[in-house]
Write a protein that holds these residues in place. Structure first.
Motif, PDB file in Angstrom:
ATOM      1  N   UNK A  82       0.861  -1.179   0.000  1.00 56.03           N
ATOM      2  CA  UNK A  82       0.000   0.000   0.000  1.00 56.03           C
ATOM      3  C   UNK A  82       0.893   1.222   0.000  1.00 56.03           C
ATOM      4  N   UNK A  83       0.658   2.130  -0.936  1.00 61.43           N
ATOM      5  CA  UNK A  83       1.510   3.307  -1.048  1.00 61.43           C
ATOM      6  C   UNK A  83       0.818   4.478  -0.358  1.00 61.43           C
ATOM      7  N   UNK A  84       1.170   4.715   0.893  1.00 62.62           N
ATOM      8  CA  UNK A  84       0.541   5.765   1.676  1.00 62.62           C
ATOM      9  C   UNK A  84       1.427   7.004   1.691  1.00 62.62           C
ATOM     10  N   UNK A  85       0.798   8.127   1.424  1.00 64.23           N
ATOM     11  CA  UNK A  85       1.489   9.401   1.560  1.00 64.23           C
ATOM     12  C   UNK A  85       0.544  10.378   2.246  1.00 64.23           C
ATOM     13  N   UNK A  86       1.100  11.382   2.879  1.00 65.04           N
ATOM     14  CA  UNK A  86       0.276  12.397   3.516  1.00 65.04           C
ATOM     15  C   UNK A  86       0.537  13.740   2.845  1.00 65.04           C
ATOM     16  N   UNK A  87      -0.554  14.465   2.576  1.00 62.95           N
ATOM     17  CA  UNK A  87      -0.442  15.793   1.996  1.00 62.95           C
ATOM     18  C   UNK A  87      -1.302  16.750   2.805  1.00 62.95           C
ATOM     19  N   UNK A  88      -0.787  17.944   2.987  1.00 61.64           N
ATOM     20  CA  UNK A  88      -1.549  18.948   3.709  1.00 61.64           C
ATOM     21  C   UNK A  88      -2.589  19.556   2.781  1.00 61.64           C
ATOM     22  N   UNK A  89      -3.835  19.695   3.253  1.00 63.05           N
ATOM     23  CA  UNK A  89      -4.883  20.308   2.456  1.00 63.05           C
ATOM     24  C   UNK A  89      -4.530  21.754   2.164  1.00 63.05           C
ATOM     25  N   UNK A  90      -5.136  22.287   1.111  1.00 65.05           N
ATOM     26  CA  UNK A  90      -4.798  23.641   0.657  1.00 65.05           C
ATOM     27  C   UNK A  90      -5.015  24.676   1.753  1.00 65.05           C
ATOM     28  N   UNK A  91      -6.072  24.521   2.551  1.00 62.75           N
ATOM     29  CA  UNK A  91      -6.331  25.489   3.610  1.00 62.75           C
ATOM     30  C   UNK A  91      -5.613  25.155   4.906  1.00 62.75           C
ATOM     31  N   UNK A  92      -4.852  24.051   4.910  1.00 64.15           N
ATOM     32  CA  UNK A  92      -4.067  23.676   6.080  1.00 64.15           C
ATOM     33  C   UNK A  92      -4.869  23.066   7.195  1.00 64.15           C
ATOM     34  N   UNK A  93      -6.181  22.845   6.972  1.00 63.41           N
ATOM     35  CA  UNK A  93      -7.046  22.382   8.052  1.00 63.41           C
ATOM     36  C   UNK A  93      -6.986  20.879   8.256  1.00 63.41           C
ATOM     37  N   UNK A  94      -6.748  20.111   7.198  1.00 61.05           N
ATOM     38  CA  UNK A  94      -6.777  18.664   7.289  1.00 61.05           C
ATOM     39  C   UNK A  94      -5.571  18.045   6.588  1.00 61.05           C
ATOM     40  N   UNK A  95      -5.132  16.922   7.115  1.00 61.49           N
ATOM     41  CA  UNK A  95      -4.106  16.132   6.440  1.00 61.49           C
ATOM     42  C   UNK A  95      -4.785  15.163   5.491  1.00 61.49           C
ATOM     43  N   UNK A  96      -4.307  15.094   4.264  1.00 58.34           N
ATOM     44  CA  UNK A  96      -4.896  14.214   3.263  1.00 58.34           C
ATOM     45  C   UNK A  96      -4.111  12.913   3.180  1.00 58.34           C
ATOM     46  N   UNK A  97      -4.823  11.792   3.210  1.00 64.88           N
ATOM     47  CA  UNK A  97      -4.214  10.488   3.005  1.00 64.88           C
ATOM     48  C   UNK A  97      -4.315  10.154   1.516  1.00 64.88           C
ATOM     49  N   UNK A  98      -3.206   9.756   0.929  1.00 61.24           N
ATOM     50  CA  UNK A  98      -3.172   9.431  -0.494  1.00 61.24           C
ATOM     51  C   UNK A  98      -2.737   7.978  -0.654  1.00 61.24           C
ATOM     52  N   UNK A  99      -3.503   7.203  -1.420  1.00 55.47           N
ATOM     53  CA  UNK A  99      -3.175   5.808  -1.700  1.00 55.47           C
ATOM     54  C   UNK A  99      -3.080   5.649  -3.207  1.00 55.47           C
ATOM     55  N   UNK A 100      -1.948   5.135  -3.689  1.00 52.32           N
ATOM     56  CA  UNK A 100      -1.766   4.979  -5.133  1.00 52.32           C
ATOM     57  C   UNK A 100      -1.253   3.580  -5.449  1.00 52.32           C
ATOM     58  N   UNK A 101      -1.595   3.107  -6.642  1.00 52.30           N
ATOM     59  CA  UNK A 101      -1.207   1.774  -7.094  1.00 52.30           C
ATOM     60  C   UNK A 101      -0.641   1.892  -8.508  1.00 52.30           C
ATOM     61  N   UNK A 102       0.522   1.304  -8.784  1.00 53.47           N
ATOM     62  CA  UNK A 102       1.102   1.395 -10.129  1.00 53.47           C
ATOM     63  C   UNK A 102       0.394   0.479 -11.116  1.00 53.47           C
ATOM     64  N   UNK A 103       0.643   0.696 -12.402  1.00 58.79           N
ATOM     65  CA  UNK A 103       0.128  -0.216 -13.423  1.00 58.79           C
ATOM     66  C   UNK A 103       0.626  -1.630 -13.149  1.00 58.79           C
ATOM     67  N   UNK A 104      -0.177  -2.622 -13.517  1.00 58.19           N
ATOM     68  CA  UNK A 104       0.196  -4.010 -13.301  1.00 58.19           C
ATOM     69  C   UNK A 104      -0.102  -4.503 -11.903  1.00 58.19           C
ATOM     70  N   UNK A 105      -0.810  -3.701 -11.105  1.00 62.11           N
ATOM     71  CA  UNK A 105      -1.087  -4.067  -9.720  1.00 62.11           C
ATOM     72  C   UNK A 105      -2.513  -3.685  -9.366  1.00 62.11           C
ATOM     73  N   UNK A 106      -2.968  -4.155  -8.218  1.00 66.31           N
ATOM     74  CA  UNK A 106      -4.238  -3.727  -7.641  1.00 66.31           C
ATOM     75  C   UNK A 106      -4.174  -4.051  -6.158  1.00 66.31           C
ATOM     76  N   UNK A 107      -5.017  -3.414  -5.370  1.00 63.84           N
ATOM     77  CA  UNK A 107      -4.983  -3.667  -3.939  1.00 63.84           C
ATOM     78  C   UNK A 107      -6.367  -3.459  -3.339  1.00 63.84           C
ATOM     79  N   UNK A 108      -6.563  -4.030  -2.169  1.00 67.10           N
ATOM     80  CA  UNK A 108      -7.820  -3.905  -1.423  1.00 67.10           C
ATOM     81  C   UNK A 108      -7.485  -3.442  -0.016  1.00 67.10           C
ATOM     82  N   UNK A 109      -8.258  -2.510   0.513  1.00 71.37           N
ATOM     83  CA  UNK A 109      -8.037  -2.072   1.888  1.00 71.37           C
ATOM     84  C   UNK A 109      -9.339  -1.501   2.440  1.00 71.37           C
TER      85      UNK A 109
END
Length: 326
Positions: free
Chosen positions: A101-128
């Motif tokens: 699972x590719x987890x990254x955190x990004x700050x929202x534009x207004x700085x109020x919330x942290x965004x969780x980002x999950x990405x999967x490359x080609x040739x793969x899939x995941x369930x969570x």
């Protein structure tokens, strides 16, 4: 880099470090070093006793540990039969890319919330599982993001393709894409939106509302119905939902798919680049099901049923398709 691997297995890797980690494991030249790092990590995990640790990704970490244990036993068996380091390293990289699972955190534009980002490359899939208990399957070449207060604001932004099995709640569940939105309370449905202007929603169970990109309601779907964005218009139709949702179960079903659409789906499924001249394949379509075949086996089948030939550079993962001259 070994320090980054240790941080990853402890779920302590920082967002910037994870990008460096992901770039490293996706480079073929690093396979021997990756194998050594993974081998050390697996050995430690099988020898150490489990300890309780507070971590927001604990469930995913447990699943990953189980995967590592199973893969570790497979590699030990491979060593007994002297398969060799090169094959083992390829197995490590393949399963790492498919299952991590590719987890990254990004700050929202207004700085109020942290965004969780999950990405999967080609040739793969995941369930969570999402924080509200909803299940999500993410297809290859896809990414989602959601805010840290997801239980109270159940909004997901999607690029690519995902299947959602949403638990009921008083808070609506919204999937946003660049071309359209889906809003529900509790249901199961598939959304495909790889590129801007591409939007397909297929409803398996329950009921969903369809909105345009600006949030204007366009209607609703009943089970077995699908809506597509075609020439900037939303078109609803009755479909066999299995055709559009079976990818999450490891099957790729084609029903009279045009040649360009077939090639795009194969690129994402097998993580390859396919080159061809679109003018040479006008009018060609394909039907069939892919489950355990390799890309070479699939291309061999296509060559038997259509007037085409192909060449495959496995090192560069590049396929060139040519039309047979009449």
């Amino acid at each position: 880099m070994k320090n980054l691997f240790n941080k990853y297995f402890q779920s302590l890797i920082a967002p910037g470090e994870f990008d460096q980690f992901a770039d490293f494991i996706n480079q073929k030249k690093n396979e021997p070093e990756i194998f050594r790092f993974m081998d050390d990590a697996w050995r430690r995990q099988t020898e150490e006793k489990a300890t309780e640790r507070q971590n927001p990704l604990l469930l995913q970490k447990i699943k990953q540990t189980i995967l590592n244990d199973e893969l570790s036993r497979s590699l030990l068996k491979a060593r007994r039969y002297s398969i060799g380091l090169k094959i083992a390293a390829a197995l490590v990289v393949g399963l790492l890319v498919v299952n991590v699972w590719m987890y990254r955190e990004k700050q929202a534009a207004d700085g109020s919330q942290t965004m969780q980002v999950v990405s999967v490359p080609n040739g793969a899939k995941t369930e969570f599982e999402l924080p509200d208990g909803s299940s999500l399957w993410l297809n290859g070449g896809s990414a989602i993001s959601y805010a840290s207060n997801f239980k109270h604001n159940r909004t997901v932004e999607l690029q690519g393709e995902a299947f959602f099995d949403v638990v009921k709640s008083h808070a609506p569940f919204t999937v946003k894409t660049k071309s359209g939105r889906v809003e529900v309370l509790g249901t199961a449905f598939n959304v495909q939106a790889y590129t801007e202007g591409e939007f397909t929603t297929t409803l398996e169970r329950g009921k969903v509302k369809i909105l345009n990109a600006e949030g204007k309601p366009l209607g609703s779907l009943e089970p077995g119905e699908q809506v597509q964005l075609i020439d900037n218009k939303f078109v609803k139709d009755q479909v066999d939902t299995q055709i559009y949702t079976s990818w999450k179960d490891g099957k790729l079903i084609f029903v009279r798919e045009t040649f360009p659409v077939t090639m795009r789906r194969l690129e994402r499924w097998f993580n390859v680049d396919i080159e061809y001249s679109s003018d040479d394949f006008e009018g060609l379509w394909f039907s069939g099901t892919i489950e355990n075949e390799s890309i070479s086996e699939v291309m061999d089948i296509i060559c038997k049923v259509a007037p085409v030939t192909y060449s495959y550079n496995s090192k560069e993962r590049m396929i060139k398709v040519n039309a047979l001259k009449k």
